[in-house]
Scaffold this motif. Structure first.
Motif, PDB file in Angstrom:
ATOM      1  N   GLN A   1      44.669  22.864 -32.152  1.00 42.50           N
ATOM      2  CA  GLN A   1      43.244  23.122 -31.962  1.00 42.50           C
ATOM      3  C   GLN A   1      42.660  22.265 -30.842  1.00 42.50           C
ATOM      4  OE1 GLN A   1      41.541  22.518 -35.860  1.00 42.50           O
ATOM      5  NE2 GLN A   1      42.091  24.579 -36.564  1.00 42.50           N
ATOM      6  N   LEU A   2      43.159  21.035 -30.714  1.00 47.16           N
ATOM      7  CA  LEU A   2      42.684  20.186 -29.617  1.00 47.16           C
ATOM      8  C   LEU A   2      43.118  20.761 -28.273  1.00 47.16           C
ATOM      9  CD1 LEU A   2      41.332  17.631 -28.581  1.00 47.16           C
ATOM     10  CD2 LEU A   2      43.497  16.409 -28.936  1.00 47.16           C
ATOM     11  N   ALA A   3      44.348  21.268 -28.204  1.00 50.85           N
ATOM     12  CA  ALA A   3      44.810  21.884 -26.964  1.00 50.85           C
ATOM     13  C   ALA A   3      43.986  23.124 -26.638  1.00 50.85           C
ATOM     14  CB  ALA A   3      46.293  22.241 -27.080  1.00 50.85           C
ATOM     15  N   GLN A   4      43.675  23.916 -27.668  1.00 54.85           N
ATOM     16  CA  GLN A   4      42.845  25.093 -27.448  1.00 54.85           C
ATOM     17  C   GLN A   4      41.442  24.707 -26.995  1.00 54.85           C
ATOM     18  OE1 GLN A   4      43.210  26.927 -31.313  1.00 54.85           O
ATOM     19  NE2 GLN A   4      44.964  28.195 -30.694  1.00 54.85           N
ATOM     20  N   GLN A   5      40.912  23.644 -27.600  1.00 57.96           N
ATOM     21  CA  GLN A   5      39.589  23.179 -27.194  1.00 57.96           C
ATOM     22  C   GLN A   5      39.608  22.642 -25.766  1.00 57.96           C
ATOM     23  OE1 GLN A   5      36.855  23.573 -29.345  1.00 57.96           O
ATOM     24  NE2 GLN A   5      35.887  23.283 -27.348  1.00 57.96           N
ATOM     25  N   GLY A   6      40.692  21.952 -25.408  1.00 61.05           N
ATOM     26  CA  GLY A   6      40.824  21.493 -24.030  1.00 61.05           C
ATOM     27  C   GLY A   6      40.893  22.643 -23.042  1.00 61.05           C
ATOM     28  N   GLU A   7      41.549  23.727 -23.462  1.00 60.17           N
ATOM     29  CA  GLU A   7      41.604  24.917 -22.608  1.00 60.17           C
ATOM     30  C   GLU A   7      40.208  25.509 -22.423  1.00 60.17           C
ATOM     31  OE1 GLU A   7      43.939  29.241 -22.468  1.00 60.17           O
ATOM     32  OE2 GLU A   7      44.373  27.773 -24.038  1.00 60.17           O
ATOM     33  N   LYS A   8      39.426  25.554 -23.492  1.00 61.15           N
ATOM     34  CA  LYS A   8      38.053  26.052 -23.381  1.00 61.15           C
ATOM     35  C   LYS A   8      37.217  25.158 -22.466  1.00 61.15           C
ATOM     36  CE  LYS A   8      37.912  28.184 -27.987  1.00 61.15           C
ATOM     37  NZ  LYS A   8      37.254  28.154 -29.327  1.00 61.15           N
TER      38      LYS A   8
ATOM     39  N   VAL B   1      31.685  18.066 -25.824  1.00 61.95           N
ATOM     40  CA  VAL B   1      31.327  17.531 -27.135  1.00 61.95           C
ATOM     41  C   VAL B   1      32.270  18.058 -28.194  1.00 61.95           C
ATOM     42  CG1 VAL B   1      29.531  17.460 -28.904  1.00 61.95           C
ATOM     43  CG2 VAL B   1      28.910  17.197 -26.501  1.00 61.95           C
ATOM     44  N   ASP B   2      32.550  19.361 -28.172  1.00 66.51           N
ATOM     45  CA  ASP B   2      33.440  19.970 -29.169  1.00 66.51           C
ATOM     46  C   ASP B   2      34.863  19.415 -29.056  1.00 66.51           C
ATOM     47  OD1 ASP B   2      31.282  21.463 -29.944  1.00 66.51           O
ATOM     48  OD2 ASP B   2      31.867  23.258 -28.827  1.00 66.51           O
ATOM     49  N   GLU B   3      35.303  19.182 -27.837  1.00 67.85           N
ATOM     50  CA  GLU B   3      36.645  18.627 -27.651  1.00 67.85           C
ATOM     51  C   GLU B   3      36.718  17.214 -28.217  1.00 67.85           C
ATOM     52  OE1 GLU B   3      39.942  17.873 -24.088  1.00 67.85           O
ATOM     53  OE2 GLU B   3      37.898  18.495 -23.612  1.00 67.85           O
ATOM     54  N   SER B   4      35.669  16.429 -28.001  1.00 66.24           N
ATOM     55  CA  SER B   4      35.645  15.070 -28.547  1.00 66.24           C
ATOM     56  C   SER B   4      35.629  15.096 -30.075  1.00 66.24           C
ATOM     57  CB  SER B   4      34.427  14.322 -28.014  1.00 66.24           C
ATOM     58  OG  SER B   4      34.377  13.003 -28.510  1.00 66.24           O
ATOM     59  N   THR B   5      34.894  16.043 -30.661  1.00 64.92           N
ATOM     60  CA  THR B   5      34.865  16.175 -32.115  1.00 64.92           C
ATOM     61  C   THR B   5      36.237  16.544 -32.656  1.00 64.92           C
ATOM     62  OG1 THR B   5      32.543  16.877 -31.992  1.00 64.92           O
ATOM     63  CG2 THR B   5      33.724  17.339 -34.038  1.00 64.92           C
ATOM     64  N   GLN B   6      36.946  17.407 -31.926  1.00 62.39           N
ATOM     65  CA  GLN B   6      38.286  17.783 -32.355  1.00 62.39           C
ATOM     66  C   GLN B   6      39.251  16.609 -32.260  1.00 62.39           C
ATOM     67  OE1 GLN B   6      39.123  20.782 -33.728  1.00 62.39           O
ATOM     68  NE2 GLN B   6      41.055  19.730 -34.175  1.00 62.39           N
ATOM     69  N   LYS B   7      39.051  15.734 -31.298  1.00 67.43           N
ATOM     70  CA  LYS B   7      39.876  14.532 -31.217  1.00 67.43           C
ATOM     71  C   LYS B   7      39.654  13.640 -32.432  1.00 67.43           C
ATOM     72  CE  LYS B   7      40.291  14.183 -26.179  1.00 67.43           C
ATOM     73  NZ  LYS B   7      39.963  13.389 -24.972  1.00 67.43           N
ATOM     74  N   GLU B   8      38.430  13.609 -32.950  1.00 66.56           N
ATOM     75  CA  GLU B   8      38.155  12.848 -34.168  1.00 66.56           C
ATOM     76  C   GLU B   8      39.012  13.367 -35.316  1.00 66.56           C
ATOM     77  OE1 GLU B   8      34.036  12.581 -35.238  1.00 66.56           O
ATOM     78  OE2 GLU B   8      33.384  12.557 -33.148  1.00 66.56           O
TER      79      GLU B   8
ATOM     80  N   ALA C   1      47.233  25.340 -16.414  1.00 65.20           N
ATOM     81  CA  ALA C   1      47.959  24.216 -17.012  1.00 65.20           C
ATOM     82  C   ALA C   1      47.521  23.985 -18.454  1.00 65.20           C
ATOM     83  CB  ALA C   1      47.727  22.956 -16.179  1.00 65.20           C
ATOM     84  N   ALA C   2      46.229  24.104 -18.732  1.00 62.86           N
ATOM     85  CA  ALA C   2      45.727  23.924 -20.099  1.00 62.86           C
ATOM     86  C   ALA C   2      46.273  25.013 -21.028  1.00 62.86           C
ATOM     87  CB  ALA C   2      44.206  23.929 -20.106  1.00 62.86           C
ATOM     88  N   ALA C   3      46.406  26.236 -20.517  1.00 60.02           N
ATOM     89  CA  ALA C   3      46.965  27.319 -21.336  1.00 60.02           C
ATOM     90  C   ALA C   3      48.420  27.038 -21.690  1.00 60.02           C
ATOM     91  CB  ALA C   3      46.829  28.645 -20.591  1.00 60.02           C
ATOM     92  N   GLU C   4      49.170  26.505 -20.722  1.00 59.54           N
ATOM     93  CA  GLU C   4      50.571  26.170 -21.010  1.00 59.54           C
ATOM     94  C   GLU C   4      50.662  25.013 -22.008  1.00 59.54           C
ATOM     95  OE1 GLU C   4      53.234  27.798 -20.166  1.00 59.54           O
ATOM     96  OE2 GLU C   4      51.988  29.273 -19.130  1.00 59.54           O
ATOM     97  N   ASN C   5      49.730  24.069 -21.941  1.00 56.91           N
ATOM     98  CA  ASN C   5      49.725  22.970 -22.899  1.00 56.91           C
ATOM     99  C   ASN C   5      49.446  23.479 -24.307  1.00 56.91           C
ATOM    100  OD1 ASN C   5      49.622  20.035 -23.628  1.00 56.91           O
ATOM    101  ND2 ASN C   5      47.488  20.518 -24.058  1.00 56.91           N
ATOM    102  N   THR C   6      48.576  24.475 -24.426  1.00 62.93           N
ATOM    103  CA  THR C   6      48.324  25.081 -25.736  1.00 62.93           C
ATOM    104  C   THR C   6      49.594  25.720 -26.284  1.00 62.93           C
ATOM    105  OG1 THR C   6      46.012  25.500 -25.154  1.00 62.93           O
ATOM    106  CG2 THR C   6      46.928  26.774 -26.965  1.00 62.93           C
ATOM    107  N   ASN C   7      50.335  26.429 -25.436  1.00 62.52           N
ATOM    108  CA  ASN C   7      51.595  27.029 -25.873  1.00 62.52           C
ATOM    109  C   ASN C   7      52.587  25.958 -26.307  1.00 62.52           C
ATOM    110  OD1 ASN C   7      50.638  29.609 -25.290  1.00 62.52           O
ATOM    111  ND2 ASN C   7      51.386  29.546 -23.181  1.00 62.52           N
ATOM    112  N   PHE C   8      52.612  24.843 -25.578  1.00 63.87           N
ATOM    113  CA  PHE C   8      53.519  23.757 -25.941  1.00 63.87           C
ATOM    114  C   PHE C   8      53.186  23.195 -27.320  1.00 63.87           C
ATOM    115  CE2 PHE C   8      54.058  19.106 -26.104  1.00 63.87           C
ATOM    116  CZ  PHE C   8      55.446  19.039 -26.056  1.00 63.87           C
ATOM    117  N   GLN C   9      51.900  22.997 -27.592  1.00 60.04           N
ATOM    118  CA  GLN C   9      51.501  22.456 -28.892  1.00 60.04           C
ATOM    119  C   GLN C   9      51.843  23.423 -30.017  1.00 60.04           C
ATOM    120  OE1 GLN C   9      50.649  19.424 -29.355  1.00 60.04           O
ATOM    121  NE2 GLN C   9      50.413  18.883 -27.194  1.00 60.04           N
TER     122      GLN C   9
END
Length: 461
Positions: free
Chosen positions: A130-137, A272-279, A49-57
């Motif tokens: 990038q946030l979607a990619q970070q969420g996928e990671k 932590v990285d995902e939260s930083t990307q949200k910033e 699901a996270a991979a599909e969200n990255t494609n959507f973004q």
């Protein structure tokens, strides 16, 4: 007919005994656990699901293309005056203002194509990708640490079941010794060489040995159930690899994986990285947007161009009303900047910064905890090796003592209490050696779990 039945029965019995005697290797257990466990399947679905969200973004870079067609029937009475179609509910009736109301109606049509393309968002779309990619990671790291934790649980359950099986074997051996002791005692009591009470005490000792065997069997069933659940398997008794109760690694081999590569720490770092990307995304929300747009429109009407002068200049013919009579196009650029977002998103960005600090503090706390756990595992492993050596000495001494007391009791040179005590000491020593042997592997598992490398444990053999 009888021969065929006997052959079929023999074939079925051979197949049953072969399947029941099949040894469950630890590597096979780990593979089955990862492949079949429902919670791991759920996390794998979250990764997809996270991979599909990255494609959507990523698809947000594409322009918006809207096609529309409308055909209607109605009147076109108009007045001079301002109006506002709130929420898009206004009626677009076009005509010159007429002197009075009438109910002349005809067909009309509207066809359009609208393109809107966000040319510059000052990093907002990029940050969303990038946030979607970070969420996928992050979900991938969550899957990895979930697999690791599940594998540790499987190995622990495997070792617990193996220990319980070995303890049951020890209790079975003790029961057999107690049975031999009872037979010997009854024979001597019947011949009058020893009191009858010795035979009764021997019966009590045999009953106690049987009770301990039953309790050991209950423990085996309990740990077999735990392993079955972790493997997503039907309840059964397993035949396990004898390596883990016959051998131990000769040397203390430390895992090579760095502490920072622990699956759980990697998952926390990704959070932590995902939260930083949200910033970064929230900061880009303060910026304006530059868009390009284009519209192509065609209209048709059943009212003639001189309808304002001639009220009869219209037709109710459907085909004439929905044709294409007039066309227009519109091209342009737009700049939109919500100034209030400068303050709103600044507050949200600061809020997200505090969340990042909290996650970073959690990461450091987990890192210290794992470091402490690693030192504990090393110390417990050393103690487990020492305990195993002592248990071997204890078994050797108890075995010699039992043989001596057995001989002395047979010859009437010692009493029943001393013989029973030697029997109990031997049983206790064998159980402690079995547990000490298993504790070495448990300590090695704890060390591998603290390092985050389960493969180190699996390939020790």
């Amino acid at each position: 007919m009888k021969f065929k039945f006997m052959a079929s029965f023999a074939l079925c019995y051979f197949a049953w005994t072969s399947s029941s005697a099949q040894v469950l290797k630890l590597e096979d257990a780990l593979q089955r656990a990862v492949a079949h466990y429902d919670k791991i399947k759920a996390k794998e679905a979250m990764v997809a699901a996270a991979a599909e969200n990255t494609n959507f973004q990523k698809q947000q870079y594409l322009p918006d293309l809207t096609l529309g067609a409308q055909q209607s029937f109605g009147t076109v009475n108009m007045l001079h005056g301002p109006q506002y179609g709130f929420g898009g509910l206004g009626v677009a009736s076009s005509s010159m203002p007429l002197a009075e109301q009438n109910w002349n109606a005809a067909f009309g049509s509207l066809y359009f194509a609208n393109v809107n393309w966000n040319l510059f968002t000052f990093g907002r779309l990029k940050n969303e990708v990038q946030l979607a990619q970070q969420g996928e990671k992050t979900v991938k790291a969550d899957l990895a640490q979930a697999i690791f934790q599940h594998q540790v649980k499987v190995v622990a359950a495997y070792l617990n079941l193996l220990a319980s099986q070995q303890v049951k074997l020890v209790q079975t051996k003790n029961k057999e010794r107690a049975h031999v002791f009872l037979s010997m005692t009854e024979a001597r009591a019947q011949s009058g060489l020893i009191p009858e009470v010795d035979a009764q005490l021997a019966k009590a000792e045999l009953a106690h040995a049987r009770s301990m065997e039953i309790k050991a069997n209950d423990k085996e069933l309990e740990f077999a159930k735990q392993l079955s659940v972790l493997l997503d398997d039907d309840f059964k008794t397993y035949t396990l690899d004898s390596l883990y109760h016959t051998q131990v690694p000769a040397e203390l081999a430390h895992p090579t994986m760095l502490a920072a590569e622990h699956p759980f720490l990697l998952y926390q770092q990704q959070k932590v990285d995902e939260s930083t990307q949200k910033e970064a995304l929230l900061k880009s929300g303060k910026m304006p947007s530059i868009s390009a747009f284009g519209v192509v429109q065609g209209r048709g009407s059943g009212f003639a161009s001189n309808y304002a002068q001639d009220r009869g200049a219209y037709t109710t013919n459907y085909l004439k009303g929905v044709g294409l009579d007039r066309s227009n196009y519109l091209l342009g650029f737009s700049l939109s900047w919500n100034i209030s977002n400068l303050f709103r998103y600044e507050t949200l960005a600061r809020s997200q910064q505090f969340r990042s600090k909290a996650l970073q503090a959690d990461y450091q706390s987990y890192q210290k905890e794992l470091s402490t756990q690693l030192h504990l595992a090393d110390a417990q492993l050393k103690n487990a090796y020492k305990s195993l050596q002592e248990s071997k000495v204890q078994v050797d001494a108890a075995t010699v003592a039992f043989k001596q007391h057995s001989t002395l009791y047979t010859q009437g040179l010692t009493n029943l209490v001393d013989f029973t005590q030697s029997l109990y000491s031997l049983n206790r020593a064998e159980i402690e050696q079995t547990i000490a042997q298993n504790n070495v592997w448990q300590a090695l598992l704890l060390q591998a779990a603290a390092h985050g490398d389960i493969n180190h444990f699996v390939h020790l053999n």
